[in-house]
Design an enzyme around this catalytic site. Structure first.
Site, PDB file in Angstrom:
ATOM      1  N   LYS A 156       0.869  -1.170   0.000  1.00 55.62           N
ATOM      2  CA  LYS A 156       0.000   0.000   0.000  1.00 55.62           C
ATOM      3  C   LYS A 156       0.912   1.228   0.000  1.00 55.62           C
ATOM      4  O   LYS A 156       1.360   1.690   1.042  1.00 55.62           O
ATOM      5  CB  LYS A 156      -0.902   0.001   1.233  1.00 55.62           C
ATOM      6  N   GLU A 212       9.620   1.858  11.113  1.00 57.88           N
ATOM      7  CA  GLU A 212      10.599   2.949  11.081  1.00 57.88           C
ATOM      8  C   GLU A 212       9.779   4.226  11.057  1.00 57.88           C
ATOM      9  O   GLU A 212       9.094   4.521  10.067  1.00 57.88           O
ATOM     10  CB  GLU A 212      11.506   2.835   9.851  1.00 57.88           C
ATOM     11  N   CYS A 269      13.290  11.075   6.831  1.00 60.64           N
ATOM     12  CA  CYS A 269      13.144  10.669   8.234  1.00 60.64           C
ATOM     13  C   CYS A 269      14.472  10.758   8.980  1.00 60.64           C
ATOM     14  O   CYS A 269      14.493  10.980  10.193  1.00 60.64           O
ATOM     15  CB  CYS A 269      12.577   9.257   8.324  1.00 60.64           C
ATOM     16  N   GLU A 301       8.721  17.019  15.269  1.00 60.69           N
ATOM     17  CA  GLU A 301       9.160  16.775  13.897  1.00 60.69           C
ATOM     18  C   GLU A 301       8.371  17.656  12.930  1.00 60.69           C
ATOM     19  O   GLU A 301       7.139  17.639  12.908  1.00 60.69           O
ATOM     20  CB  GLU A 301       8.961  15.299  13.524  1.00 60.69           C
TER      21      GLU A 301
END
Length: 488
Positions: free
Chosen positions: A178, A254, A288, A392
């Site tokens: 996906k 992750e 990331c 973040e």
């Protein structure tokens, strides 16, 4: 206008509901594709196809033959590099240089390296003594985990999707992918190449859609999915983990990061600027592993800030068709609003705006005015408890803070809920070992950034993830181990 259909059991097909959604170009703000949205019936078909393939030719194929087929797949990706690059840059707005040099080659490498590695990986063997003196042999056996649900992000779509699919298939599993709704193209195109090289039907399936009440949630809830690997936001990972708890399905995550870079006074300044320019602004900060917090030893603080500002000001913004572009747009209007909300918050909190802080001013009529561009931004002057320093942002921005001692900077760098990566800039090998060993992260770079050996363990600590992948470490997630004890 492109149409991205679902890829199920080796065939492209429309969503059974007929539902589609628009894919918007980040560079121009214009619609570039219709994407079919998978709902319950489509997701079930994809999972059933993957489950059936485990009992078909794929499940019966010897490991060496399976890995040779994946090597052939990697060669086919290389042969169609231009097609994959075009699909990637149109979806993401990435510069062609980034896609050509990093994303597409790494996608092929993810199949090639894991196939080579796992083809030659064996299990443990232990001999044990027994009371009757005959002994016993303990053999470690590996078998595929089964159907793996792969949920991949939009920031490096092909690289991060194949990072999961490569070892999953090398270990003998089948997958239902996906991809992010923002980046459907390369995952869809890969189905065509799978067919070209003869990967059996049902081994690789692609469903498009969103998260809650759409393809993502339906996939993670499906009882025949045996494991889920996900890269993305921490909150989404938490939601997936709750769904995976039903049936005790394995997860590999992750997740987010608020990664620090520490620049010591003995660092090579040219190297420090080169590394942090990449770690802060590569892929428009949508990495990331990127750096959003920089700590600079006080004697070189002013020089470092000045030189990083000059580097940021020298970046050229543009889409994949802008000559010489070195930084692209953000992925979507929604994500740009998020990043700009932090830009405003930083100003409201009294940050010193070294450079940037808003939307670039392009000439009238320039296509970039309709794209999702923001200025590369550098701040100083905020306290460590500021949301700009703690949350973040996932954009081309960083906050720079001075420090005086190792103990002080180690405490500041580790004072976060995240623990993905850290970057150290120092010419002192002892300091690199000493400070690197105290970083509460999964990965520490010294005088470099994004330098990855795929044989090594990769993953995050704290709220940045669960588990490790890479090299033989991928066996921990993508296989089930059985100890076979043979009485001799």
């Amino acid at each position: 206008m492109t149409t991205h259909k679902l890829f199920i059991d080796g065939e492209y097909r429309a969503a059974k509901s007929g539902k589609t959604f628009d894919k918007i170009s980040p560079s121009t703000g214009k619609k570039i594709a219709d994407v079919h949205e998978a709902l319950a019936e489509d997701v079930n078909d994809a999972v059933e196809a993957a489950a059936a393939a485990l009992n078909g030719p794929w499940g019966k194929m010897p490991k060496a033959e399976r890995c040779d087929l994946l090597m052939k797949l990697a060669d086919a990706i290389d042969a169609r590099k231009a097609d994959f690059m075009e699909a990637e840059v149109q979806d993401t707005g990435h510069t062609r240089g980034f896609a050509e040099k990093v994303e597409i080659p790494r996608g092929a490498a993810n199949f090639r390296i894991f196939a080579e590695m796992l083809k030659n990986t064996g299990g443990e063997y232990f001999h044990m003594d027994t009371h009757d003196g005959t002994g016993a042999a303990n053999l470690e056996l590996h078998r595929p985990k089964g159907v793996i649900g792969v949920i991949s992000p939009w920031n490096a779509p092909f690289l991060l999707m194949t990072w999961k699919v490569g070892p999953a298939l090398a270990c003998g599993n089948t997958v239902v992918v996906k991809p992010s709704e923002e980046s459907p193209a390369t995952a869809t195109l890969l189905g065509e190449v799978m067919n070209e090289v003869g990967i059996p039907k049902g081994v690789y399936n692609v469903i498009h859609g969103f998260g809650p009440e759409s393809a993502g949630e339906l996939l993670t809830q499906h009882p025949k999915v045996n494991g889920i690997t996900f890269t993305g936001e921490t909150r989404t990972g938490e939601a997936i983990m709750k769904q995976a708890a039903i049936g005790l399905r394995d997860v590999s995550f992750e997740l987010g990061g608020k990664n620090p870079a520490i620049v010591f006074a003995d660092a090579d300044m040219d190297k420090a600027i080169e590394v942090t320019m990449r770690s802060c602004f590569a892929n428009t900060g949508q990495v990331c592993l990127g750096t959003e917090r920089i700590y600079v030893e006080r004697p070189i603080f002013d020089e470092f800030v000045s030189r990083l500002k000059a580097g940021a000001d020298g970046l050229k913004q543009g889409g994949p068709d802008t000559d010489g572009a070195t930084i692209g747009p953000l992925i979507s209007a929604e994500h740009r609003e998020k990043v700009l909300s932090y830009y405003k918050k930083a100003a409201d909190l009294g940050a010193t705006i070294v450079t940037g802080g808003g939307v670039p001013d392009f000439p009238e009529g320039d296509y970039r005015n309709e794209g999702f561009f923001v200025e590369p931004t550098i701040w100083t002057g905020l306290p460590e408890d500021s949301p700009i320093v703690r949350e973040e942002i996932f954009g081309p921005c960083c906050h720079i803070q001075p420090f005086d001692t190792e103990e002080e900077v180690i405490a500041m760098a580790n004072d976060t809920n995240y623990g993905l990566s850290a970057t150290l800039l120092t010419e002192n090998l002892g300091r690199a070992h000493r400070v690197g060993g105290k970083m509460e992260v999964g990965l520490v770079w010294v005088n470099s950034w994004f330098l990855r050996d795929l044989r090594t363990a990769f993953g995050g600590s704290k709220s940045s993830g669960i588990g490790r992948e890479g090299g033989v470490h991928s066996l921990e997630f993508y296989t089930e181990r059985t100890n076979l004890c043979l009485k001799l």
